[in-house]
Design a protein around this motif. Structure first.
Motif, PDB file in Angstrom:
ATOM      1  N   GLU A 196      -8.270   7.763  -0.509  1.00  0.00           N
ATOM      2  CA  GLU A 196      -7.668   6.479  -0.857  1.00  0.00           C
ATOM      3  C   GLU A 196      -6.222   6.402  -0.392  1.00  0.00           C
ATOM      4  O   GLU A 196      -5.757   5.341   0.052  1.00  0.00           O
ATOM      5  CB  GLU A 196      -7.754   6.263  -2.370  1.00  0.00           C
ATOM      6  N   ILE A 197      -5.501   7.507  -0.488  1.00  0.00           N
ATOM      7  CA  ILE A 197      -4.111   7.503  -0.021  1.00  0.00           C
ATOM      8  C   ILE A 197      -4.048   7.260   1.482  1.00  0.00           C
ATOM      9  O   ILE A 197      -3.235   6.464   1.971  1.00  0.00           O
ATOM     10  CB  ILE A 197      -3.421   8.831  -0.390  1.00  0.00           C
ATOM     11  N   LEU A 199      -6.276   5.769   3.362  1.00  0.00           N
ATOM     12  CA  LEU A 199      -6.690   4.393   3.650  1.00  0.00           C
ATOM     13  C   LEU A 199      -5.604   3.377   3.323  1.00  0.00           C
ATOM     14  O   LEU A 199      -5.573   2.280   3.899  1.00  0.00           O
ATOM     15  CB  LEU A 199      -7.963   4.060   2.868  1.00  0.00           C
ATOM     16  N   SER A 200      -4.708   3.731   2.395  1.00  0.00           N
ATOM     17  CA  SER A 200      -3.639   2.799   2.022  1.00  0.00           C
ATOM     18  C   SER A 200      -2.459   2.839   2.982  1.00  0.00           C
ATOM     19  O   SER A 200      -1.566   1.990   2.888  1.00  0.00           O
ATOM     20  CB  SER A 200      -3.157   3.117   0.600  1.00  0.00           C
ATOM     21  N   LEU A 201      -2.424   3.814   3.895  1.00  0.00           N
ATOM     22  CA  LEU A 201      -1.297   3.941   4.815  1.00  0.00           C
ATOM     23  C   LEU A 201      -1.310   2.808   5.834  1.00  0.00           C
ATOM     24  O   LEU A 201      -2.370   2.411   6.340  1.00  0.00           O
ATOM     25  CB  LEU A 201      -1.361   5.291   5.536  1.00  0.00           C
ATOM     26  N   GLU A 202      -0.130   2.310   6.142  1.00  0.00           N
ATOM     27  CA  GLU A 202      -0.019   1.262   7.155  1.00  0.00           C
ATOM     28  C   GLU A 202      -0.176   1.821   8.562  1.00  0.00           C
ATOM     29  O   GLU A 202      -0.640   1.129   9.465  1.00  0.00           O
ATOM     30  CB  GLU A 202       1.323   0.547   7.019  1.00  0.00           C
ATOM     31  N   THR A 232     -12.158   8.285   7.001  1.00  0.00           N
ATOM     32  CA  THR A 232     -11.146   7.223   6.968  1.00  0.00           C
ATOM     33  C   THR A 232     -10.892   6.574   8.315  1.00  0.00           C
ATOM     34  O   THR A 232     -10.406   5.438   8.368  1.00  0.00           O
ATOM     35  CB  THR A 232      -9.816   7.788   6.447  1.00  0.00           C
ATOM     36  N   ARG A 234      -8.546   7.232  10.221  1.00  0.00           N
ATOM     37  CA  ARG A 234      -7.105   6.991  10.298  1.00  0.00           C
ATOM     38  C   ARG A 234      -6.338   8.307  10.376  1.00  0.00           C
ATOM     39  O   ARG A 234      -5.207   8.407   9.915  1.00  0.00           O
ATOM     40  CB  ARG A 234      -6.622   6.182   9.087  1.00  0.00           C
ATOM     41  N   VAL A 299       4.041   8.835   0.982  1.00  0.00           N
ATOM     42  CA  VAL A 299       3.755   7.456   0.598  1.00  0.00           C
ATOM     43  C   VAL A 299       4.948   6.835  -0.117  1.00  0.00           C
ATOM     44  O   VAL A 299       5.283   5.668   0.087  1.00  0.00           O
ATOM     45  CB  VAL A 299       2.503   7.405  -0.294  1.00  0.00           C
ATOM     46  N   GLU A 586      -0.599   3.384  -9.831  1.00  0.00           N
ATOM     47  CA  GLU A 586      -1.206   4.035  -8.672  1.00  0.00           C
ATOM     48  C   GLU A 586      -2.679   4.329  -8.935  1.00  0.00           C
ATOM     49  O   GLU A 586      -3.208   5.331  -8.474  1.00  0.00           O
ATOM     50  CB  GLU A 586      -0.458   5.330  -8.351  1.00  0.00           C
ATOM     51  N   ALA A 588      -5.135   3.108  -7.650  1.00  0.00           N
ATOM     52  CA  ALA A 588      -5.925   3.136  -6.415  1.00  0.00           C
ATOM     53  C   ALA A 588      -6.097   4.557  -5.903  1.00  0.00           C
ATOM     54  O   ALA A 588      -7.043   4.842  -5.161  1.00  0.00           O
ATOM     55  CB  ALA A 588      -5.253   2.280  -5.339  1.00  0.00           C
ATOM     56  N   PHE A 589      -5.196   5.457  -6.303  1.00  0.00           N
ATOM     57  CA  PHE A 589      -5.285   6.844  -5.861  1.00  0.00           C
ATOM     58  C   PHE A 589      -6.045   7.716  -6.847  1.00  0.00           C
ATOM     59  O   PHE A 589      -6.084   8.938  -6.690  1.00  0.00           O
ATOM     60  CB  PHE A 589      -3.875   7.428  -5.683  1.00  0.00           C
TER      61      PHE A 589
END
Length: 644
Positions: A196-197, A199-202, A232, A234, A299, A586, A588-589
């Protein structure tokens, strides 16, 4: 048959017992030591002469049986004599001198090993032969009896030789000082939180490996990141040799082999592993947690969690001796109500858990400004097992912090003078301090009635503060130690209050403190053990609230934050970690961190006693029972046994 009598055997046993008692048990009592040894040696010599005389007089098949007894007894005598040169007293008696101490030790070691081997290989066949002749003796069955004695004695000799071989193998392996590792080993996989972390990265995550070209540790770590990349899409993996690629080593400031650099948008964090696989096994088992900690540093900046002190909290180092954790632990110990396996610690495990998710734990009391204002950098405030009421100024500071959109965690303990009702308008929770116990579902610790307060539950809501527990709680319930009862206050408006942990239906609140269910005053049923509270940001009172709304978690038990419970199993840590993530916005993590680390199985003192006797006596009893069962079947069906 005269040769089959058991008297010489019993005389032999008595002699060996007398020698052992004089040599080992009563060695300090000179009055009886030497007479016992002499008496025992005399018994052995008489038994040996008896058996040799019977052997000389026997004829035919009877002579075969007598030979087994004669040589077995003679071997015991020789073995007993062989013990003498292996002792300091024996060397003095034999008047043996050695030029070097190593030669003396080697000489003694030979006899110390050979004598017990000879004794075992002589005594076991002799006992087996005595047992075999006791099963025969019918008229005209001498050839059969002789065959039985020979076969039984040979089997016993094989057993003795096998034991001797195992002893020698053990000695050789010890002398060679070589070990073979057959333990389970597996590198951890990417967990839900790490995925999840990422996937949240820009920007994509770059993982740069600095290892030798051929390295097993690199291969294990690459498998982890390749799986993360597949999940991911990513993750960019780069492999370097810091000597062959000096420019890349300078860019990442790689100064040693075994470094994995994680880079996102110009920011870099590293995960270091030993290049040797044997040394890296422990780190690879918990690689997922190390990667998660490094990613959280990428993050966001480190945040701060403030733990209140000054009211007898578990983390209060200056609490009054009557109110601090150690004082409460000692009081419970004196009343045979031990709270833990040892004196409580200052929430060390909780502080480490906060550090793992990139929070710095700080204490806050009146001296640190608790009565004035909660610092603006406070991501959350934790109140763990307060024993005394807060001052009005401290309460007002906490109220203003909540109105600004702060996050609060309160963990309560029965028997405390802390008043949760002072924060009722901001938390919307009512607390009943009567201890929850269970006479059916509880964790046995000291095997007393007080164990009934060690209740466990697998009843969780779908709230984000218990994400992992709601997924896996059925397989891994969580432990709570004598919690109270929490009930949402329906008359407080503007709050969304959710019971996130419920007790089991067989729980009840022990009103009279006797750990027994009283049908007249106590009721069994499920009730709230933890509550999550939310207030929207536009519902503050002083108008200076931040962009986020108020969040709070109230637990009816503070023991879940102690080292004893937090380290008991991974689900306990995941429960607390998910609560911290939710308070820090947080969620989401949230998710379980994958670990292949060996978790020690902890037993209480009573359990250790049970396991000790189960291993020492239980295992041999099972083997003996199996042997007697087989022997019984053969006796009931002799024809089928002989044909097979």
């Amino acid at each position: 048959m005269g040769v089959t009598g058991s008297r010489p055997t019993w005389l032999l046993v008595a002699g060996l017992a007398a020698v052992f008692a004089g040599w080992r048990i009563l060695s300090a009592v000179e009055v009886v030591r030497l007479p016992l040894i002499v008496l025992g040696a005399g018994c052995l010599l008489v038994a040996a002469g008896w058996r040799l005389r019977s052997w000389r007089r026997a004829e035919g098949e009877e002579r075969t049986i007598a030979a087994v007894f004669a040589f077995g007894t003679l071997g015991c005598v020789v073995a007993l004599a062989g013990f003498v040169p292996g002792t300091d007293s024996g060397l003095e008696l034999l008047d043996l001198d050695f030029d070097r101490i190593t030669d003396q030790l080697r000489f003694k070691r030979v006899f110390s090993v050979a004598a017990p081997i000879l004794l075992g290989c002589s005594l076991l066949p002799l006992f087996a032969a005595q047992w075999a002749v006791g099963r025969g003796g019918t008229e005209g069955a001498l050839p059969v009896d002789a065959l039985r004695v020979r076969e039984t004695a040979a089997n016993a000799l094989s057993l003795g030789l096998a034991g001797a071989a195992l002893m020698l193998i053990g000695y050789v392996t010890t002398a060679l000082d070589r070990t073979a590792d057959f333990s389970y080993f597996k590198t951890s996989r990417p967990g839900d939180a790490v995925r999840e972390i990422v996937l949240s990265l820009e920007e994509p995550l770059t993982a740069a490996f600095f290892f030798p070209t051929v390295n097993p540790v690199k291969d294990e770590a690459l498998n982890y990141f390749r799986e993360l990349a597949r999940a991911t899409d990513r993750v960019v993996i780069e492999e370097y040799d810091r000597f062959a690629d000096p420019d890349a080593a300078a860019d990442y400031n790689a100064r040693r082999d075994g470094s994995i650099f994680l880079r996102v948008d110009g920011r870099t964090e590293s995960v270091d592993l030993p290049p040797d696989l044997d040394e890296a096994r422990g780190s690879l088992r918990i690689l997922d947690s190390q990667v998660q900690q490094a990613l959280l540093l990428l993050v966001r900046e480190q945040r701060f969690a403030y733990l209140t002190i000054g009211h007898g909290e578990l983390n209060d180092p200056l609490a009054d001796p009557q109110d601090d954790p150690l004082g409460r632990w000692m009081q419970d110990l004196r009343q045979d109500r031990e709270r833990s396996l040892g004196p409580p610690q200052a929430l060390d495990a909780l502080r480490k858990l906060l550090g793992a998710v990139n929070y710095e734990a700080r204490d806050i009391g009146i001296g640190e400004g608790l009565a004035d204002r909660i610092p603006n950098d406070a991501a959350m405030v934790m109140i763990i097992a307060p024993q005394t009421p807060f001052l009005d100024a401290e309460l007002n500071s906490i109220r203003r912090y909540l109105d600004r959109g702060g996050s609060l965690l309160v963990a309560l303990e029965p028997g405390s003078d802390f008043r949760l009702e002072d924060l009722r308008d901001h938390l919307g929770v009512d607390y009943d301090p009567a201890m929850t116990v269970d006479d059916e579902l509880f964790f046995p610790e000291r095997y007393t009635l007080a164990d009934r307060r060690n209740v466990y539950t697998d009843r969780f809501s779908t709230h984000a503060a218990v994400t992992t527990a709601s997924r896996y709680g059925v397989q891994l319930p969580v432990l709570m130690v004598g919690p109270g009862r929490l009930t949402p206050a329906e008359d407080v408006e503007g709050l969304r209050t959710t019971v996130i942990i419920n007790s089991m239906p067989s729980n009840y609140q022990d009103r009279d403190g006797d750990y027994r269910f009283d049908e007249e005053t106590e009721v069994k049923g499920s009730h709230g053990l933890a509550v999550a509270v939310e207030r929207a940001a536009d519902e503050g009172e002083d108008g200076d609230e931040g962009p986020e709304g108020t969040r709070a978690l109230v637990y009816a038990d503070a023991d879940i934050f102690t080292d004893r419970v937090l380290l008991a199993q991974r689900m306990q840590a995941e429960l607390v970690a998910d609560g911290i993530r939710w308070l820090g916005r947080e969620e989401a993590f949230a998710g379980a961190v994958v670990s292949e680390e060996d978790v020690p199985i902890l037993h209480t003192r009573a359990e250790n006693v049970i396991w000790f006797y189960a291993i020492i006596f239980g295992a041999p009893t099972l083997v003996l029972g199996a042997g007697l069962s087989v022997l019984g079947r053969r006796r009931r069906h002799p024809a089928s046994a002989s044909s097979s």
